[in-house]
Design a protein around this motif. Structure first.
Motif: not given
Length: 249
Positions: A1-14, A18-22, A27-31, A48-51
């Motif tokens: 399965m392709k990973p879900v891309a998680i685009l994080q911009h700030e340290t305090s806004q992780g 949602l990461l726990d849920h995945l 479901i693998c993730c690419a931070l 497979c998804g974009i966050v």
């Protein structure tokens, strides 16, 4: 399965819960940190998804990584790759769909009640009202073809859906600790901000366990409904040969 891309911009806004849920669902993730790296992926077909999470930047700022995120979201829209936007991410999704993003009449910082539309209640298994955590100054118009999912007293457009693409002008993902960290980091901002929809640090942290518990229930329902749209591999059985074959759900 392709990973879900998680685009994080700030340290305090992780990605928080949602990461726990995945991870709990395998479901693998690419931070990815576009703001730090100065660039973002351009092609949604690698995922497979974009966050897209929150940011201290605005969706209309002329920055290279913001324009690349814009291209990534347009790629996701064209290719049917599900998008989930939180706050800045919601504004970016709206902009990628051709909608305007502009300054809200007043800042929204802290906990506030939103009303959930009947469409969203049915699709996301949500109650008619919910309390979200907010920290934003901008808002968006509902894109053409999309449906409003939430609205608030001081910010009308708190969310929309368009097929598998969902946007929330608020934060479902926060934890108790991330809210505390955000208040620490944004303390000067809290002292300067004002208006009918801005809470103080004391107001934000009051009854924090209760607010977080209720928010996590909303987040779990919402994330379950969104991840159900992701294309995931599954095994199916071929009785004639007695073999398990891999397919895409």
């Amino acid at each position: 399965m392709k990973p879900v891309a998680i685009l994080q911009h700030e340290t305090s806004q992780g990605p928080g819960v949602l990461l726990d849920h995945l991870r709990q669902r395998g479901i693998c993730c690419a931070l990815i940190a576009p703001c730090d790296e100065g660039s973002a992926p351009l092609h949604a077909h690698d995922y497979c998804g974009i966050v897209v999470l929150g940011s201290n930047h605005g969706a209309n700022e002329q920055l290279r990584w913001i324009e690349q995120e814009h291209c990534l979201l347009q790629s996701a829209l064209a290719g049917g790759v599900p998008v989930l936007g939180h706050c800045f991410g919601a504004q970016m999704l709206a902009r990628a769909m051709g909608a305007r993003v502009w300054r809200n009449p007043c800042a929204n910082i802290g906990w506030s009640r939103v009303w959930v539309t009947p469409h969203a209640q049915a699709r996301m298994d949500l109650p008619a009202q919910a309390t979200l955590f907010n920290w934003h100054y901008d808002t968006f118009e509902i894109p053409q073809g999309a449906t409003r999912t939430m609205y608030g007293s001081h910010c009308l457009n708190k969310g929309f859906v368009h097929g598998p693409h969902w946007a929330f002008q608020g934060h479902l993902e926060v934890t108790a600790q991330s809210v505390r960290n955000w208040c620490d980091e944004g303390e000067p901002e809290l002292r300067e901000a004002g208006g009918p929809a801005v809470q103080t640090r004391a107001q934000i942290l009051a009854q924090l366990p209760m607010h977080i518990n209720q928010l996590h229930q909303i987040a779990e329902r919402t994330y379950s409904a969104w991840t159900a749209q992701l294309q995931r591999p599954r095994l199916f059985f071929m009785p004639k040969w007695g073999e398990a074959r891999l397919a895409l759900a």
